[in-house]
Design an enzyme around this catalytic site. Sequence first.
Site, PDB file in Angstrom:
ATOM      1  CG  ASP A 107      -1.885  -1.075   1.315  1.00  0.00           C
ATOM      2  OD1 ASP A 107      -1.902  -1.837   0.287  1.00  0.00           O
ATOM      3  OD2 ASP A 107      -2.695  -1.398   2.166  1.00  0.00           O
TER       4      ASP A 107
ATOM      5  CG  ASP B 190     -11.359  -1.760  -0.724  1.00  0.00           C
ATOM      6  OD1 ASP B 190     -10.451  -2.323  -0.716  1.00  0.00           O
ATOM      7  OD2 ASP B 190     -11.420  -0.587  -1.375  1.00  0.00           O
TER       8      ASP B 190
HETATM    9  O1  1PR Z   1     -10.623   3.211  -5.420  1.00  0.00           O
HETATM   10  O2  1PR Z   1      -9.691   2.622  -7.571  1.00  0.00           O
HETATM   11  O3  1PR Z   1      -8.545   4.440  -6.114  1.00  0.00           O
HETATM   12  O4  1PR Z   1      -8.166   1.955  -5.338  1.00  0.00           O
HETATM   13  C1  1PR Z   1      -7.759   2.483  -4.284  1.00  0.00           C
HETATM   14  C2  1PR Z   1      -7.144   0.934  -3.783  1.00  0.00           C
HETATM   15  O5  1PR Z   1      -6.532   1.319  -2.567  1.00  0.00           O
HETATM   16  C3  1PR Z   1      -8.004  -0.286  -3.617  1.00  0.00           C
HETATM   17  O6  1PR Z   1      -7.462  -1.388  -4.172  1.00  0.00           O
HETATM   18  C4  1PR Z   1      -8.114  -0.082  -2.174  1.00  0.00           C
HETATM   19  O7  1PR Z   1      -8.305  -1.492  -1.664  1.00  0.00           O
HETATM   20  C5  1PR Z   1      -6.918   0.432  -1.527  1.00  0.00           C
HETATM   21  N1  1PR Z   1      -6.812   1.270  -0.422  1.00  0.00           N
HETATM   22  C6  1PR Z   1      -7.241   2.199  -0.360  1.00  0.00           C
HETATM   23  N2  1PR Z   1      -7.477   2.700   0.695  1.00  0.00           N
HETATM   24  C7  1PR Z   1      -6.499   1.979   1.646  1.00  0.00           C
HETATM   25  C8  1PR Z   1      -6.026   1.929   3.093  1.00  0.00           C
HETATM   26  O8  1PR Z   1      -5.581   0.927   3.629  1.00  0.00           O
HETATM   27  N3  1PR Z   1      -6.401   3.095   3.575  1.00  0.00           N
HETATM   28  N4  1PR Z   1      -5.759  -0.368   0.967  1.00  0.00           N
HETATM   29  C9  1PR Z   1      -6.285   0.856   0.880  1.00  0.00           C
HETATM   30  C10 1PR Z   1      -6.240  -1.411   1.045  1.00  0.00           C
HETATM   31  C11 1PR Z   1      -5.838  -3.647   1.443  1.00  0.00           C
HETATM   32  C12 1PR Z   1      -4.935  -4.608   1.222  1.00  0.00           C
HETATM   33  C13 1PR Z   1      -4.012  -4.932   2.097  1.00  0.00           C
HETATM   34  C14 1PR Z   1      -4.693  -6.322   2.730  1.00  0.00           C
HETATM   35  C15 1PR Z   1      -3.378  -7.068   3.527  1.00  0.00           C
HETATM   36  N5  1PR Z   1      -5.441  -2.286   1.481  1.00  0.00           N
HETATM   37  O9  1PR Z   1      -4.474  -4.329  -0.053  1.00  0.00           O
HETATM   38  O10 1PR Z   1      -2.672  -4.815   1.659  1.00  0.00           O
HETATM   39  O11 1PR Z   1      -5.805  -5.902   3.523  1.00  0.00           O
HETATM   40  O12 1PR Z   1      -3.154  -6.486   4.680  1.00  0.00           O
HETATM   41  P1  1PR Z   1      -2.905  -7.150   5.728  1.00  0.00           P
HETATM   42  O13 1PR Z   1      -2.139  -8.328   5.291  1.00  0.00           O
HETATM   43  O14 1PR Z   1      -1.675  -6.475   6.519  1.00  0.00           O
HETATM   44  O15 1PR Z   1      -4.016  -7.546   6.785  1.00  0.00           O
HETATM   45  P2  1PR Z   1      -9.280   3.216  -6.137  1.00  0.00           P
END
Ligand code: 1PR
Length: 581
Positions: free
Chosen positions: A278, A436
């Site tokens: 991320d 999400d």
């Molecule tokens: O909406 O097209 O601009 O895409 C945004 C992207 O960014 C989406 O894929 C969304 O999942 C991601 N995203 C947005 N905000 C966050 C955040 O964390 N604040 N990250 C985010 C999402 C989730 C996973 C993470 C796993 C594993 N991250 O990718 O890496 O949950 O984590 P873990 O193993 O530590 O539990 P758009």
Amino acid sequence: MQPPPQPQGAMATGAAILTVPCSVGRRPKRSSQRRGSGSASLSVRASSDANTVTLLDYGAGNVRSVRNAIRHLGFGIRDVRSPEDILAADRLVFPGVGAFGSAMDVLNSTGMADALREYVQMDRPFLGICLGLQLLFDSSEENGPVSGLGLIPGVVRRFDSSKGLIVPHIGWNALEITKDTQLLQGADGHHVYFVHSYHALPSDANRDWISSICNYGDSFISSISMGNIQAVQFHPEKSGDTGLSILKNFLSANSSGAKVPARRKASKLAKRVIACLDVRSNDNGDLVVTKGDQYDVRDHTSSKEVRNLGKPVDLASQYYIDGADEVSFLNITGFRDFPLGDLPMLEVLRCASEKVFVPLTVGGGIRDFTDANGRYYSSLEVASEYFRSGADKISIGSDAVYAAEAFLQTGVKTGKSSLEQISRVYGNQAVVVSIDPRRVYVNSPEDVPFKTVKVSSKGPSGEEYAWYQCTVSGGRDSRPIGAYELAKAVEELGAGEILLNCIDCDGQGCGFDIDLVKMVSDAVTIPVIASSGAGAVEHFSEVFEKTNASAALAAGIFHRKEVPILAVKEHLVDAGVEVRV
Ligand code: 1PR
């Protein structure tokens, strides 16, 4: 910035097709038997430089990964600009990209189809990759039937998903080698990376050409070899060390003659372990890898700083070395920052693709956008820039939710959503939808118009059911659509894969949400990547044993070095789950 050429549909029936006279197997002629017909006007220049290879990039997509891999192996690249350049090549790499029909349109209209036929007939060193293998055959049913180069007898067909086979075929298989070849030396028993929905079928007529097969639903041709003509359905440039050594076997001019021990049983499709980064700017404006708890990436101290877990390219390179089967970058503030304004992210991709030889996915901010000067950028342009910078797949989050909602309301596929446009141009295997969702407990399935599951652990008030509500903008806004409904809708709209996060589990280390992963992976026939919650090696075996997930993704445990990727792989092997080690 120019979007790539759009596929032009099925090839015009009047296009010139040169049918090569065929004996069984249509063996290429030795150079002394050069064919005179068809491309007689094309002169042959001799060009000789042992460390330079000629690359046929006909401009229909991203061949950056192939270029990076060739350069990484110490070879220079000469680009084909005209049919004469093909005939002048000493060693030709043909990484076919895009759809079969549009590729043949380009090759026919530029005269390169004839030059390719002549080059192959002269039996000069040739390596086709992916579509570069399929185009050698008589025809394909992709957008067709469409005639191919007609050098190998046989047809290219779509994998049949009607009996539940997950299509596209994305991931790592070991090859069943059927012929001794220099090209596959060292590949015996090793996994290589495939991503395709169409495959060339083995038959009596093409048996002599086949050097390996693979099984996915049916047996299909994973490589061919005849004289100096080689082609592979998999992507050596994305197959880690094994792929690089296959590429090197081809590029090293003096390497002919050695043999591989033949015959090893083909594997099943290996389960993938994906490292996710991320990425966002911290408060100093530096692009950093961060990681949240339930999507909150700021420290819980008074400083409230964005957590900084490292530099994106360094971590991606390390995960590649550690054995990650794929690396994903999510530009998590892409929903509010226009990614093409965020040039460091593109630079991250460019640098990572020079060091990481497994698939790279990038997501965040893929949507239509008008900048402060009134300049309009289509989502296709944004995605194209990501592909050009080294992405193999792009991932769409928020915009796919809006597209699915509109589709479910009207029942009409407009063809205009980012998802539809990008998958039409780059193929659905290149488009991931990132979901999400957040768990919402209910007492009974009748309480909501969305698909519910009977949960393994009851809700706070003893609720026995839950639905999974989709969100947009990094979990900030909830939408009136469930993860199940979204997954089925985006499959219809052209998604090739689903990245299934779970906000409740994200960063918690308590395991994947098995109820959610099972519900979604049972509902679709495209691959599902389970994400969020990995905290121990057992969580990976659990998700593969209890659900139909094709891959499992983790972030925090890898960034914090709590569990190495190798430990995950070793555990999975012990648990009887096939993985690439
Ligand atoms: O909406 O097209 O601009 O895409 C945004 C992207 O960014 C989406 O894929 C969304 O999942 C991601 N995203 C947005 N905000 C966050 C955040 O964390 N604040 N990250 C985010 C999402 C989730 C996973 C993470 C796993 C594993 N991250 O990718 O890496 O949950 O984590 P873990 O193993 O530590 O539990 P758009």
